[in-house]
Enzyme design. Structure first.
Site, PDB file in Angstrom:
ATOM      1  CG  ASN A 348      -1.725   1.528   1.396  1.00  0.00           C
ATOM      2  OD1 ASN A 348      -1.030   2.427   1.953  1.00  0.00           O
ATOM      3  ND2 ASN A 348      -2.763   1.590   0.809  1.00  0.00           N
ATOM      4  CB  THR A 378      -5.114   2.521  -3.400  1.00  0.00           C
ATOM      5  OG1 THR A 378      -6.549   2.285  -4.121  1.00  0.00           O
ATOM      6  CG2 THR A 378      -4.209   3.009  -4.537  1.00  0.00           C
ATOM      7  CD  GLU A 379      -5.572   4.251   1.484  1.00  0.00           C
ATOM      8  OE1 GLU A 379      -5.426   5.576   1.878  1.00  0.00           O
ATOM      9  OE2 GLU A 379      -4.954   3.705   0.601  1.00  0.00           O
ATOM     10  CB  ALA A 380      -9.567   4.125  -3.460  1.00  0.00           C
TER      11      ALA A 380
END
Length: 565
Positions: A348, A378-380
Site C-alpha cells: 500500500n 490503494t485503500e480506495a
C-alpha cells in the site's frame, strides 16, 4: 428455438427474430407498458411516466430535508457528484434550505481551490461533519478550526464501515483500529471542535481484549452519488469510473434509513438494455437519476480528460510513465523501494511522498528483484497496476482488479498488506508519527491508522526537514543547499496518528533523503543509515529534537544507487 404456437423446434434467423418480437410484445402487454416506448429518448420516457426516476438536479435535491445526515461519494479528487453538490449549494443560496446538514465523507473530495465539498462550506448549510480525510477541502477545514462546524475525524476505513453498518442496521464497527492514537477516547476520541461534543468512540472490553466501538449513524437521510450509466429503472453501472468507492453501501444506508438516493450519471439508457453483471447499484434502491453535463462530470477534479487506463477500459503502455527527477523525492522513493523484501508482496502506498514509490518500482525495479513482481494497492479499492497521485490518488493505471473501499479495508484490517509506505509530518522520540494535525493544516488521518496498525511491515517516508529544503545530487552524494524551515523529528508529536506502541513486533522504518531510522520497541528510534556526503552531527543530530539511539558499530551508508540515475 421453438415454434411460437407449439414450442416445437424451428430453424432460421427470421423465425428466431419473429419469436423474440412476439415474446417481447407479450411481456410489454403483461406489464401494461406501451410498445412505442422502445427506443424512445429518456426525456420522452420520463414525460410519459410522471413517476420515472429521471429527474432534474434541482428537483432531486429538493428532496433533501433540513438537518439531514447526508453522505457524498468521492475520494480525494475522484468520483465526485459535482453536479448534485452544485445544485445543493444553489438551492441553499436561493432558499436557505436545506439547513444544518451533517456530512459523512470517507475521503472528502476537493481540488484545494474551491471545488468539491468546499462548495458546501458556507454558514448555515453544514453544522457537523464526520470524515476520514479532507486535505483538499480547505474552506471546510477552516470552518472546523473556527468552530463553526462540529467535526469528528476518524480512520478512513472506520468511516467506510460505519456506512456499511448503518446499511445493515448494526451498531457500528468494534475494532482495534485507533487504539493508542488520537481517536482513542482516552485522548481526543476523534473530536476536532470541542471536548464537549458527543462521544462517538467508546472503549469496550471483549474477553481479554480492549477494543474501540465506533457508533454508527442511526440514519442516512440522503446519499449523493455518481456512476457512468443509468437505465430507466435506476440501475447504475460504473464502467468509466476509476473506482467503486463506497457507493453501494452509501445507497443501501440511505435506502434502509427511509432516505433518498440520488445518482448523477453521464448517460441514460432504456430499461432492460444494461448487462445485469455491470449494474453495481440496483435500481430498486435508487430514487432519482440525474443526467449531468460533461463540465460537471469529470473523472477527477484535476482534468476534464478521461483516462481509460484508470477505469480498466484500456491499458496504458508502461513506457509512458515518466521517471522522477533527481531530487530528494526520488532518493526517498528509491530507498523505500529497496526495502520491499518479498516477491509478490501486496503493497500500500500513502498519499504524498509515498506516491513516488510506484514510479520508481516501474523505472528502477531492476535494482530490487522483489520489487518487480509486486501488487501495488490503494485503500480506495484498486489492486495491481501502477497507483496514481495528486487528484487521482486512489486509482491505478492498468489495475488488475477493483473492489469497494469497505472490502479493501476488510482485507487490510486482516493483515493483507505485506508492506505499507506511508508519509510522515512529525516523528517523536518514541517513534510516534503525526500526519493528521499541524495547524493551520488539519487534513485528517485518512487510511493511515487503518494501514499502519495492520500492515506486516511499515515504512514511513518524508524529507528530513520541510518548508524550503533544497538539495542536489553530485558524484553519487547528497548535497544540502538549503535547510527546510520546519523540523520533523521533534520531542513530542502534536497529534498521534501512529502509535509506536502498536508495533507488536512488526518492522517499522523511517526513511528520509539523508537518514534512515528503525523503531526499537520500548526504546525509540535508532539511526541505522546516512546518505553519502552527509555529516551526521551537523545534518542529522543537530536538527533533531531528541537524541536517537546509535548502533554500536558505524552507521551504514544508504544504498548509493539511490543517488544516481
Amino acid at each position: 428455438m421453438m415454434h411460437a404456437d407449439s414450442w416445437e423446434p424451428c430453424h432460421g434467423p427470421v423465425q428466431t427474430q419473429l419469436r423474440r418480437l412476439q415474446v417481447l410484445r407479450q411481456h410489454l402487454s403483461s406489464v401494461h407498458e406501451p410498445t412505442h416506448l422502445i427506443a424512445q429518448s429518456p426525456c420522452r420516457a420520463s414525460a410519459l411516466h410522471p413517476e420515472a426516476k429521471v429527474s432534474r438536479a434541482a428537483d432531486a435535491i429538493a428532496l433533501v430535508p433540513d438537518s439531514a445526515v447526508i453522505t457524498v461519494a468521492g475520494f480525494v479528487g475522484l468520483g465526485f457528484p459535482e453536479y448534485l453538490v452544485k445544485a445543493l449549494r444553489k438551492r441553499f443560496d436561493s432558499t436557505q434550505h436545506p439547513q444544518n446538514l451533517h456530512i459523512v465523507a470517507v475521503a472528502a473530495c476537493g481540488d484545494g481551490k474551491g471545488r468539491g465539498l468546499d462548495e458546501l462550506a458556507v454558514d448555515g448549510l453544514v453544522s457537523t461533519a464526520t470524515f476520514g480525510w479532507a486535505g483538499l477541502s480547505p474552506k471546510l477545514l477552516k470552518m472546523i478550526i473556527a468552530k463553526k462546524i462540529y467535526a469528528w475525524n476518524l480512520p478512513l476505513g472506520v468511516v467506510s464501515h460505519l456506512l456499511r453498518d448503518t446499511a445493515a442496521g448494526r451498531a457500528g464497527p468494534v475494532t482495534h483500529i485507533g487504539l493508542g492514537t488520537f481517536v482513542n477516547p482516552r485522548e481526543q476520541g476523534g473530536k476536532l471542535t470541542s471536548p464537549d461534543q458527543a462521544d462517538i468512540v467508546h472503549l469496550v472490553q471483549m474477553g481479554k481484549k480492549q477494543l474501540l466501538w465506533y457508533k454508527a449513524p442511526p440514519k442516512i437521510h440522503a446519499a449523493l452519488l455518481r456512476g457512468t450509466t443509468a437505465d430507466l429503472d435506476g440501475n447504475i453501472s460504473f464502467e468509466k469510473e476509476a473506482l467503486y468507492l463506497d457507493s453501494l453501501n452509501m445507497a443501501m444506508a440511505a435506502h434502509n434509513s427511509g432516505g433518498v438516493v440520488i445518482v448523477q450519471v453521464e448517460r441514460i439508457v432504456d430499461r432492460g438494455t444494461m448487462n445485469t453483471r455491470n449494474a453495481h447499484i440496483p435500481g430498486a434502491i435508487v430514487d432519482k437519476i440525474v443526467l449531468a453535463p460533461s463540465e460537471n462530470h469529470w473523472m477527477h477534479l484535476g482534468s476534464q480528460h478521461h483516462d481509460g487506463s484508470l477505469s480498466g477500459e484500456v491499458r496504458a503502455p508502461i513506457s509512458s510513465i515518466v521517471a522522477l527527477p533527481m531530487n530528494e523525492r526520488k532518493v526517498i522513493a528509491h530507498r523505500t523501494m529497496l526495502m520491499i523484501d518479498r516477491p509478490h508482496a501486496i503493497v500500500n502506498l500513502g498519499i504524498g511522498m509515498p506516491e513516488g514509490v510506484a514510479t520508481v518500482c516501474t523505472t528502477h525495479g531492476h535494482h530490487n528483484p522483489s520489487a518487480l513482481p509486486i501488487n501495488l494497492s490503494t485503500e480506495a479499492g484498486s489492486i495491481g497496476g501502477v497507483p496514481t497521485g495528486g487528484l487521482r490518488f486512489g486509482a491505478s493505471h492498468n489495475a488488475a482488479a477493483h473492489m469497494p473501499c469497505a472490502s479493501m479495508i476488510d482485507f487490510y484490517n486482516g493483515g493483507g498488506v505485506d508492506v505499507a509506505c506511508l508519509g510522515m509530518a512529525e516523528v517523536d522520540e518514541e517513534g510516534n508519527v503525526n500526519v493528521s494535525y499541524f495547524p493551520p493544516r488539519t487534513p485528517g488521518c485518512g487510511g493511515f491508522i487503518d494501514i499502519s496498525q495492520t500492515a506486516k511491515k511499515v515504512i514511513f517516508v518524508g524529507s528530513f526537514t520541510s518548508g524550503g529544503l533544497k538539495v542536489h545530487l553530485e558524484g553519487g552524494k547528497l548535497q544540502i543547499d538549503q535547510e527546510g524551515r520546519s523540523r520533523k523529528f521533534t520531542k513530542k508529536v502534536q497529534q498521534k496518528t501512529f502509535a509506536a506502541s502498536s508495533a507488536n513486533g512488526r518492522p517499522i522504518m523511517y526513511v528520509t533523503e539523508r537518514a534512515v531510522f528503525k523503531l526499537v520497541e520500548g526504546k525509540g528510534l535508532e539511526l541505522v543509515e546516512v546518505a553519502p556526503g552527509v555529516d551526521i552531527q551537523r545534518d542529522v543530530l543537530d536538527l533533531m529534537g531528541f537524541k536517537p539511539l546509535m548502533p554500536q558499530v558505524k552507521v551504514k551508508d544508504m544504498d548509493r544507487r539511490c543517488f544516481s540515475k
